[in-house]
Design a protein around this motif. Structure first.
Motif, PDB file in Angstrom:
ATOM      1  N   UNK A  72      -5.363  64.100  22.707  1.00 22.79           N
ATOM      2  CA  UNK A  72      -5.486  62.821  22.025  1.00 22.79           C
ATOM      3  C   UNK A  72      -4.334  61.882  22.298  1.00 22.79           C
ATOM      4  N   UNK A  73      -3.274  62.381  22.963  1.00 22.19           N
ATOM      5  CA  UNK A  73      -2.132  61.555  23.349  1.00 22.19           C
ATOM      6  C   UNK A  73      -1.547  62.130  24.619  1.00 22.19           C
ATOM      7  N   UNK A  74      -0.679  61.389  25.270  1.00 25.94           N
ATOM      8  CA  UNK A  74      -0.069  61.877  26.506  1.00 25.94           C
ATOM      9  C   UNK A  74       0.958  62.957  26.178  1.00 25.94           C
ATOM     10  N   UNK A 115      -6.783  58.692  31.706  1.00 23.14           N
ATOM     11  CA  UNK A 115      -7.543  58.436  30.477  1.00 23.14           C
ATOM     12  C   UNK A 115      -9.030  58.642  30.764  1.00 23.14           C
ATOM     13  N   UNK A 116      -9.726  59.298  29.837  1.00 21.19           N
ATOM     14  CA  UNK A 116     -11.158  59.561  30.002  1.00 21.19           C
ATOM     15  C   UNK A 116     -11.887  59.192  28.719  1.00 21.19           C
ATOM     16  N   UNK A 117     -13.155  58.810  28.856  1.00 22.83           N
ATOM     17  CA  UNK A 117     -13.978  58.508  27.693  1.00 22.83           C
ATOM     18  C   UNK A 117     -14.283  59.786  26.929  1.00 22.83           C
ATOM     19  N   UNK A 161     -10.678  57.528  23.342  1.00 19.78           N
ATOM     20  CA  UNK A 161     -10.004  57.769  24.617  1.00 19.78           C
ATOM     21  C   UNK A 161      -9.243  59.082  24.539  1.00 19.78           C
ATOM     22  N   UNK A 162      -9.491  59.934  25.509  1.00 22.65           N
ATOM     23  CA  UNK A 162      -8.737  61.186  25.641  1.00 22.65           C
ATOM     24  C   UNK A 162      -7.903  61.128  26.912  1.00 22.65           C
TER      25      UNK A 162
END
Length: 438
Positions: free
Chosen positions: A165-167, A176-178, A183-184
């Motif tokens: 859920x975060x970097x 970043x992916x849908x 955004x994941x």
């Protein structure tokens, strides 16, 4: 003539102990040489090669063996005979039955001396080459030895999520992916989760798994997806303890590879693999920077080494110490991860290190900051939004032990062990900014 086929498969490497016996072999027809009364096929399996011989008196068998083309997959049965004139081990298998399992197109898309990009385009063919087969045999032995070390020393294996859920490192290098209206991010490392495991009382953990870096890099040692080897260890005194563990772990693994594959590596890659002597030499970053300046290579930045500097420094230290490995320690905090612990007397310096092997960085490690307030302060000083890091920061709110760890590049270890020019030569399928297929 009818024969009852052996039910158990034999391999090319087994045949010297099976002289006079009937065997079943499976593999690829590497070459086919057709003469008026005889046919010779070199069959290759994952253990080696053997010459197959067929006399053309059996019309049915002769017709069946008229079909295969080079690199077709075949199953044959026959008798193992001594043949002193045959270069492949002084024996041959006289074919009695044959089955063509997969017919190769007459024109192969690549040859063994084709370029690397062509190799990757047609990996189903290039993986058959003996040197490539050896790469993955070495990789298997290497990982097995690493795991045996971890098991002997009380480590536990984890499998952390790759959707986050975060970097996990820095937002500039993240995919970043849908994700169901949200955004994941693809995990850049298992860093946060192996530290969570330490906070959860697991004390020693490891993971071998994929990692993703959205770096627009086209060097011979970078991939956008790669295999990362990670360790995290609780109750350490400092980062020097981590370095001592890593050098023992690497020595254990390299020793196993040398014992299992040393002769084949020497034959196919021209490299002698030998267990490294311990301890590995160490050089503080500031000393490394000064040494490079004295060698005519001033660094562009005062807080990190460039790839050319790594190479020059490692060559210099190898001449000085006779050692292929070199730890660079005590990096400036400016370009290291915010969670690296700072030195008590030098808060601008971290308790971190890199390990170079033959001039290439293969490891980055550090003691981590486990104290919640200090970790928050270091993240804030970097300008990170604490809300985005809330899950990670929560790991440290309920009494986390002192700990540290490292991330190691599997592909880079193989590069250096086999002395190849590109990480793509030791990777199953390459992923770069310009390659997403096959």
């Amino acid at each position: 003539m009818s024969h009852t086929s052996p039910s158990t498969r034999s391999f090319a490497a087994d045949l010297p102990s099976l002289i006079g016996q009937r065997v079943k072999l499976c593999g690829f027809a590497e070459t086919i040489r057709d003469q008026k009364h005889m046919r010779f096929i070199v069959l290759r399996d994952q253990t080696g090669k053997v010459q197959l011989t067929q006399t053309k008196g059996d019309a049915g068998l002769a017709a069946a063996l008229d079909i295969p083309t080079p690199e077709s997959s075949i199953i044959v049965t026959g008798r193992v005979d001594v043949a002193p004139s045959v270069k492949l081990g002084g024996l041959e298998v006289v074919i009695e039955n044959a089955e063509i399992c997969g017919l190769a197109e007459a024109r192969l898309p690549i040859a063994e001396d084709s370029g690397l990009d062509k190799w990757i385009d047609h990996r189903q063919v290039s993986l058959r080459y003996p040197a490539q087969q050896l790469v993955f045999a070495v990789q298997t032995t290497l990982e097995g030895a690493m795991r045996s070390f971890w098991e002997q020393h009380g480590f536990r294996e984890i499998h952390s999520p790759k959707l986050m859920g975060t970097f996990s490192e820095s937002g500039a290098e993240v995919f970043a992916v849908k994700y169901f209206g949200m955004t994941a991010f693809l995990a850049q490392s298992p860093q946060f989760y192996k530290q969570m495991a330490i906070a959860g009382g697991m004390e020693k953990v490891f993971e071998i798994g994929p990692a993703f870096r959205a770096e627009p890099s086209f060097t011979s040692r970078h991939e956008t997806e790669f295999t990362s080897i990670d360790m995290e260890i609780a109750w350490i005194e400092d980062h020097y303890e981590l370095m001592e563990i890593e050098e023992r772990w690497l020595s254990h693994a390299i020793t196993a590879v040398a014992a299992a594959h040393g002769a084949e590596i020497r034959r196919l890659f021209g490299v002698d693999v030998a267990p490294p002597t311990l301890p590995f030499p160490k050089l503080a970053f500031e000393e490394a920077r000064e040494t490079l300046e004295s060698l005519g290579h001033p660094l562009r930045t005062r807080s990190d080494l460039d790839s050319e500097g790594e190479r020059i420094l490692a060559e210099h230290m190898a001449k000085t110490t006779g050692h292929e490995f070199l730890f660079i320690t005590d990096y400036p905090a400016r370009h290291r991860a915010f969670y690296h612990m700072r030195q008590d007397d030098r808060p601008d310096m971290t308790k971190g290190f890199d390990l170079l092997w033959r001039g290439m960085e293969i490891t980055t490690g550090a003691q981590r900051e486990h104290r919640y307030e200090r970790l928050v302060a270091q993240a804030t000083a970097r300008g990170y939004k604490l809300d985005a890091l809330s899950d990670y920061l929560d790991f440290f709110r309920y009494g986390c032990p002192p700990h540290g760890g490292m991330g190691v590049g599997l592909g880079r270890i193989l590069m250096r062990m086999l002395n190849v020019a590109s990480i793509r030569e030791v990777t199953l399928l390459s992923r770069t900014p310009k390659r997403l297929r096959p």
